[in-house]
Design a protein around this motif. Sequence first.
Motif, PDB file in Angstrom:
ATOM      1  N   ILE A 230      62.642  44.692  13.550  1.00  0.00           N
ATOM      2  CA  ILE A 230      61.681  43.644  13.896  1.00  0.00           C
ATOM      3  C   ILE A 230      61.508  42.687  12.726  1.00  0.00           C
ATOM      4  N   THR A 231      61.366  43.240  11.520  1.00  0.00           N
ATOM      5  CA  THR A 231      61.225  42.397  10.335  1.00  0.00           C
ATOM      6  C   THR A 231      62.445  41.510  10.145  1.00  0.00           C
ATOM      7  N   GLY A 232      63.637  42.086  10.330  1.00  0.00           N
ATOM      8  CA  GLY A 232      64.857  41.293  10.208  1.00  0.00           C
ATOM      9  C   GLY A 232      64.918  40.166  11.216  1.00  0.00           C
ATOM     10  N   MET A 233      64.517  40.447  12.446  1.00  0.00           N
ATOM     11  CA  MET A 233      64.496  39.410  13.479  1.00  0.00           C
ATOM     12  C   MET A 233      63.516  38.304  13.111  1.00  0.00           C
ATOM     13  N   LEU A 234      62.318  38.678  12.675  1.00  0.00           N
ATOM     14  CA  LEU A 234      61.306  37.682  12.330  1.00  0.00           C
ATOM     15  C   LEU A 234      61.747  36.816  11.158  1.00  0.00           C
ATOM     16  N   ASP A 235      62.362  37.428  10.167  1.00  0.00           N
ATOM     17  CA  ASP A 235      62.857  36.655   9.025  1.00  0.00           C
ATOM     18  C   ASP A 235      63.908  35.645   9.480  1.00  0.00           C
ATOM     19  N   ALA A 236      64.782  36.080  10.398  1.00  0.00           N
ATOM     20  CA  ALA A 236      65.832  35.182  10.892  1.00  0.00           C
ATOM     21  C   ALA A 236      65.240  34.031  11.698  1.00  0.00           C
ATOM     22  N   VAL A 237      64.257  34.341  12.546  1.00  0.00           N
ATOM     23  CA  VAL A 237      63.625  33.279  13.336  1.00  0.00           C
ATOM     24  C   VAL A 237      62.912  32.296  12.418  1.00  0.00           C
ATOM     25  N   GLN A 238      62.201  32.806  11.433  1.00  0.00           N
ATOM     26  CA  GLN A 238      61.421  31.922  10.565  1.00  0.00           C
ATOM     27  C   GLN A 238      62.304  31.098   9.634  1.00  0.00           C
ATOM     28  N   ALA A 239      63.533  31.549   9.402  1.00  0.00           N
ATOM     29  CA  ALA A 239      64.486  30.707   8.680  1.00  0.00           C
ATOM     30  C   ALA A 239      64.915  29.523   9.543  1.00  0.00           C
ATOM     31  N   TRP A 240      64.832  29.702  10.856  1.00  0.00           N
ATOM     32  CA  TRP A 240      65.154  28.646  11.826  1.00  0.00           C
ATOM     33  C   TRP A 240      63.962  27.708  11.994  1.00  0.00           C
ATOM     34  N   GLY A 241      62.760  28.279  11.995  1.00  0.00           N
ATOM     35  CA  GLY A 241      61.539  27.492  12.140  1.00  0.00           C
ATOM     36  C   GLY A 241      60.319  28.391  12.075  1.00  0.00           C
ATOM     37  N   GLU A 242      59.263  27.931  11.396  1.00  0.00           N
ATOM     38  CA  GLU A 242      58.025  28.716  11.334  1.00  0.00           C
ATOM     39  C   GLU A 242      57.511  28.968  12.751  1.00  0.00           C
ATOM     40  N   ILE A 243      57.118  30.197  13.012  1.00  0.00           N
ATOM     41  CA  ILE A 243      56.716  30.578  14.365  1.00  0.00           C
ATOM     42  C   ILE A 243      55.290  30.105  14.640  1.00  0.00           C
ATOM     43  N   ASP A 244      55.168  29.175  15.579  1.00  0.00           N
ATOM     44  CA  ASP A 244      53.869  28.630  15.977  1.00  0.00           C
ATOM     45  C   ASP A 244      53.304  29.328  17.212  1.00  0.00           C
ATOM     46  N   VAL A 245      54.198  29.818  18.053  1.00  0.00           N
ATOM     47  CA  VAL A 245      53.802  30.499  19.288  1.00  0.00           C
ATOM     48  C   VAL A 245      54.549  31.825  19.346  1.00  0.00           C
ATOM     49  N   LEU A 246      53.797  32.907  19.444  1.00  0.00           N
ATOM     50  CA  LEU A 246      54.368  34.249  19.557  1.00  0.00           C
ATOM     51  C   LEU A 246      53.950  34.840  20.888  1.00  0.00           C
ATOM     52  N   VAL A 247      54.938  35.217  21.683  1.00  0.00           N
ATOM     53  CA  VAL A 247      54.662  35.877  22.965  1.00  0.00           C
ATOM     54  C   VAL A 247      55.299  37.255  22.934  1.00  0.00           C
TER      55      VAL A 247
END
Length: 265
Positions: A72-89
Amino acid sequence: MDRFLQGRTALVTGSTSGIGLAIAEALSAAGARVAINGLGSAEQLEAALKRVTDAGSEARHFDADLRKPEQITGMLDAVQAWGEIDVLVNCAGIQHAAPLAEQPAQKWDDIIAINLSAAFHTMQHVLPGMGERGFGRVLNIASVHGLVASKNKAPYVASKFGIVGLSKVAALEYAAAGSRDSGGVTVNCVCPGWVETPLIEPQIQAHRNGGSRDDGVRALLEEKQPSQRMSLPEDIAAMVVWLCRRESHNVTGAAMPIDGAWTAQ
């Protein structure tokens, strides 16, 4: 479509099919670029990505076994490298129906991990940044079973009651973040009753008793959902999108049933 989420990034777990995919499409149509996550063959993942991008915005798939915090941490780091997460579902979820005395211990562990613990890990990771930026939306897709119980669903009901409580705590902690103008940070649960997805089609057919499909739906819902009609995944998605609007800045800590009056009884 009002693309009020233009420039925002959303992560939707469990979004390669069903309710999660409908939510990802709706957020894309509202302007957010969408990180999707979920299971499926290469063809299924490609089809899900196409549906989300066709809705209007860029999308990428990010893989993670949500039973494993390090993934989960790895996924979140990868997403946030793409763009800061403004909406989490947090939409990923599994179920196993069996009497309490017969529930396999591994099923309990897996259901709690995916339905509840994964949401804790994602929220812990993204909420501080949302607070700093003054805008953020966390939508946890709970269930009517986060508000009332049913037999033979001990781990599922426990996980859904848990995510409602977790969401209330987070809502309290971030209620004062941001402002009315920035949109603030809100944390809410959406609690669907019966939703028309391919997974429940066999149950509908089993209740037809020689009648029409609509007769099967009414018979299936008769005991618990007084409206005797199911929601569509798009109905759940529409609620999620509204909760992302700036006007919803004071709607936080809520557990909103979409259940045809099931929990009104």
